[in-house]
Design an enzyme around this catalytic site. Structure first.
Site, short mmCIF file in Angstrom:
data_model
loop_
_atom_site.label_atom_id
_atom_site.label_comp_id
_atom_site.label_asym_id
_atom_site.label_seq_id
_atom_site.Cartn_x
_atom_site.Cartn_y
_atom_site.Cartn_z
N PRO A 30 10.78 6.53 -3.23
CA PRO A 30 10.52 5.20 -2.69
C PRO A 30 9.02 4.88 -2.72
CG PRO A 30 11.92 6.47 -1.22
CD PRO A 30 11.37 7.43 -2.23
N LYS A 31 8.71 3.61 -2.90
CA LYS A 31 7.32 3.16 -2.77
C LYS A 31 7.21 2.41 -1.45
CE LYS A 31 3.54 0.75 -5.04
NZ LYS A 31 3.01 0.27 -3.75
N TRP A 32 6.52 3.04 -0.49
CA TRP A 32 6.45 2.49 0.86
C TRP A 32 5.32 1.47 0.98
CZ3 TRP A 32 10.81 3.54 2.78
CH2 TRP A 32 11.43 4.78 2.52
N ASP A 177 8.92 -0.92 -1.08
CA ASP A 177 8.13 -1.75 -1.99
C ASP A 177 8.53 -1.59 -3.44
OD1 ASP A 177 6.19 -3.65 -2.05
OD2 ASP A 177 4.53 -2.27 -2.31
N GLY A 178 9.51 -0.73 -3.73
CA GLY A 178 9.92 -0.48 -5.10
C GLY A 178 10.19 1.00 -5.30
#
Length: 360
Positions: A30-32, A177-178
């Site tokens: 995950p992109k935090w 975030d992506g």
């Protein structure tokens, strides 16, 4: 402080991709949506470094105390500082933590404590791990954080692109975030765009109600964007920026006709003065950035007649997160048609299975 990897560290960066790559030699994370942070610990000394060489240590005293318990006595860990709520991650609250007053910092640390998500290990003991492949750094990191205390987390990871696509869709509204993509044999390359990020992108038609000059003084640095609410009030929702040098100069000419008499009936005229903007509440342009200190955020008004199609990633608290990019100007749209109704604001997903503090 005496570590095999010493501060400051320029974090490893990423380049954007529109689609999720599918390869057995890749990991997905995950992109935090938080503050990138490299933690340096040497015994009782702990320093929280940012990607901009501005230390975060003084702003997050509760994290310093927490990481003293969670991390081994000598290490360097790359990760993300986030603020977790029952609605997901709250970036606006996180930004508010960057306050110059020590008393305010202490109050916010108690009221809105931050969490730390670890995703890479640069050093352990006297060993520099930056040349090791990512899969080895990750293996060691997992052993360090397998029984970490609350508000410290090891980011989820998978080699299954199907799981990554599920994360991309399911957790977006909660501060996800992506997706980050990393090669399994990737060394840690400071300040190099060696990873891949796949982020959400959408478009919206916004009113161009002002601009800021570029720092070189030769053109337009950013366009100030607005959207109308149901009562017909124009709110500042973000900016469109990242223009080439040539485009910055072209915009000066294109926007010039909209400058005459712009302030007379401008919906943001009381915020035209930067000092007033610094004291203002609500979604308005201007003011002093907590992150950039004395950076000039003053702006120049335009008559609110121009509509721009803007590409953005996602919406949080009524604003375009991370700014937008200009696609084109829309002569076929009226400013009054640019409302919040067009925005695709994703409802928060439940993150309690990752962040236990989200449920408390």
């Amino acid at each position: 402080m005496d570590l095999p990897v010493m501060p400051p560290v320029k974090p490893m960066l990423s380049k954007s991709a529109s689609d999720l790559p599918d390869d057995p030699d890749l990991y997905y994370e995950p992109k935090w949506d938080g503050f990138r942070c490299v933690v340096f610990r040497d015994g009782p000394e702990i320093e929280l470094g940012s990607r901009n060489d501005r230390p975060l240590t003084r702003y997050f005293p509760e994290l310093v105390e927490l990481l003293a318990t969670a991390l081994p006595g000598k290490c360097v860990v790359d990760g993300e500082i986030v603020v977790v709520t029952d609605r997901g991650l709250d970036f606006d609250t996180l930004q508010n933590r960057l306050h110059p007053a020590a008393s305010r910092v202490a109050k916010l640390a108690a009221e809105t404590p931050a969490s730390f998500v670890a995703f890479d290990l640069l050093a352990l003991g006297d060993r520099d791990l930056t040349a090791e492949p990512f899969h080895e750094r990750r293996r060691i990191l997992e052993t360090l954080l397998e029984s970490s205390p609350g508000r410290t987390h090891l980011t989820p990871i998978t080699s299954d692109p199907g799981t990554a696509r599920d994360w991309f869709t399911r957790f977006e509204g909660a501060g996800f975030d992506g997706v980050m993509v990393k090669a399994k044999d990737l060394p840690y390359l400071q300040d190099k765009r060696a990873m891949i990020k796949v982020k959400h992108e959408r478009t919206a038609d916004c009113v161009v109600a002002g601009f800021r000059r570029h720092k070189d003084g030769q053109g337009i640095g950013s366009l100030l964007l607005g959207l109308y609410d149901d009562e017909g009030r124009l709110h500042h929702v973000g900016v469109a920026a990242s223009f080439t040098a040539a485009r910055r100069k072209e915009l000066v000419t294109e926007l010039e006709p909209l400058r005459a008499g712009a302030l007379e009936n401008h919906p943001w005229r009381e915020w035209a003065d930067a000092a007033a903007a610094a004291r203002a509440d609500g979604r308005m342009p201007g003011g002093i950035s907590r992150w950039t200190g004395t950076k000039d955020l003053s702006w120049e008004p335009l008559r609110a007649e121009l509509v721009a199609e803007v590409r953005y990633e996602h919406v949080q608290a009524g604003r375009l997160r991370h700014g937008g990019r200009l696609v084109r100007f829309r002569d076929d749209r009226t400013p009054e048609s640019c409302t919040y109704a067009q925005l695709d604001e994703v409802a928060p997903a439940e993150l309690a299975d990752i962040f236990a503090e989200a449920a408390s």
